[in-house]
Design an enzyme around this catalytic site. Sequence first.
Site, PDB file in Angstrom:
ATOM      1  CB  ILE A  40      36.222 -53.517  -6.987  1.00 12.02           C
ATOM      2  CG1 ILE A  40      37.183 -54.478  -6.476  1.00 12.02           C
ATOM      3  CG2 ILE A  40      35.398 -54.032  -8.473  1.00 12.02           C
ATOM      4  CD1 ILE A  40      37.471 -54.032  -4.919  1.00 12.02           C
ATOM      5  CG  ASP A  94      28.812 -57.776  -2.627  1.00 14.22           C
ATOM      6  OD1 ASP A  94      29.321 -58.232  -3.676  1.00 14.22           O
ATOM      7  OD2 ASP A  94      29.693 -56.991  -2.156  1.00 14.22           O
ATOM      8  CE  LYS A 105      32.792 -60.695  -3.150  1.00 16.49           C
ATOM      9  NZ  LYS A 105      31.990 -59.343  -2.620  1.00 16.49           N
ATOM     10  CB  SER A 138      33.207 -48.941 -18.169  1.00 17.09           C
ATOM     11  OG  SER A 138      32.363 -49.097 -17.116  1.00 17.09           O
ATOM     12  NE  ARG A 139      26.383 -49.778 -18.243  1.00 19.85           N
ATOM     13  CZ  ARG A 139      25.473 -50.045 -17.373  1.00 19.85           C
ATOM     14  NH1 ARG A 139      24.290 -50.296 -17.565  1.00 19.85           N
ATOM     15  NH2 ARG A 139      25.736 -49.713 -15.956  1.00 19.85           N
TER      16      ARG A 139
END
Length: 308
Positions: free
Chosen positions: A14, A168, A90, A36-37
Amino acid sequence: MTDLRIAIVGFGKIARDQHLSAIAATPGATLAAVASRNASLPDLPHFATIEELLEQGPPIDAVSLCTPPQVRRAQAAAALAAGKHVMLEKPPGTSVAELDPLIAMAADAKRTLFATWHSRHAPAVEPARAWLATRRIKSVHINWKEDVRIWHPGQAWIWEPGGLGVFDPGVNALSILTRILPRPVFVTAAELAFPSNCQAPIAANLTLTDLAGLPVTAEFDFRQIGPQSWDILVEADQGQMTLSRGGRIMAVDGKVVADAPDEEYRELYHRFVELAATGASDVDLAPLRLVADAFLLGRRTLVEPFVV
Ligand code: NAP
């Protein structure tokens, strides 16, 4: 006024599909870093974790948490403790109560906590709300069916506790429902189908109502092959209203009356910039409460294992 300097945390589907272009298109917003990893962006400061971002990163005003829901509470708490505004993808959490201390933290720190519901910004949602406000509603049916393999590739978290499974996407429908109906609804029954190897449902049927006895039903299914459906059908005394394509198109008795380009995420960032200007928060937990109640009331069946 200087731009709101935002760091995206969790650079997955997303973040790539929507957040990047929405920030770029929002006056008053600038992407300042990524945490972010496994992902980074050229020419942008990158950190593996939010802790490193907050300790060693460039000056930022806000974080946009695009990680899975299971890790967002701790990330939001860390960001608020560091004096940052927080935007939550969300669903806002894995439980309803975990949002309470975050709301209190944001208020104490005079920082924004924004729990986003992107589907509420779909272009036909407000026209549908206005249409329903002046009519007697007789029934509502939600048909929200998609192929999980297409829309959630490799997302193991969705099948874990707190990942919500079919809720979800289903919570998007409930976010629209709770926006367009004039009165609050509540769940009275639920059937949840769990794959025998998963901790979250692959399909769910919900029965809801309001104090006036309005019949509301919802079918959520992740096993849809062929045409996908993200539709809400409302029977009213003056016709049938259909909200389709996830709230993008509204039709009355089959005639399209609202259809506009999707600008959901631009609207979210516009609102985030607006909220952060005063440190106000916007957290509506109504859609998540309906999901939680479906889990509380749900009659469970085991179905065949989910194999990617
Ligand atoms: P995703 O593709 O799995 O991306 C999430 C990213 O977060 C991952 O790429 C990963 O990046 C990071 N992450 C994963 N597990 C983590 C962990 N345990 N700790 C820290 N970081 C972790 O998921 P997504 O589809 O973008 O969804 C993220 C959120 O956005 C969900 O709540 C979803 O409901 C919401 N959303 C998704 C869509 C959609 O169409 N996909 C639409 C609207 C809203 P690194 O490995 O680089 O850390």
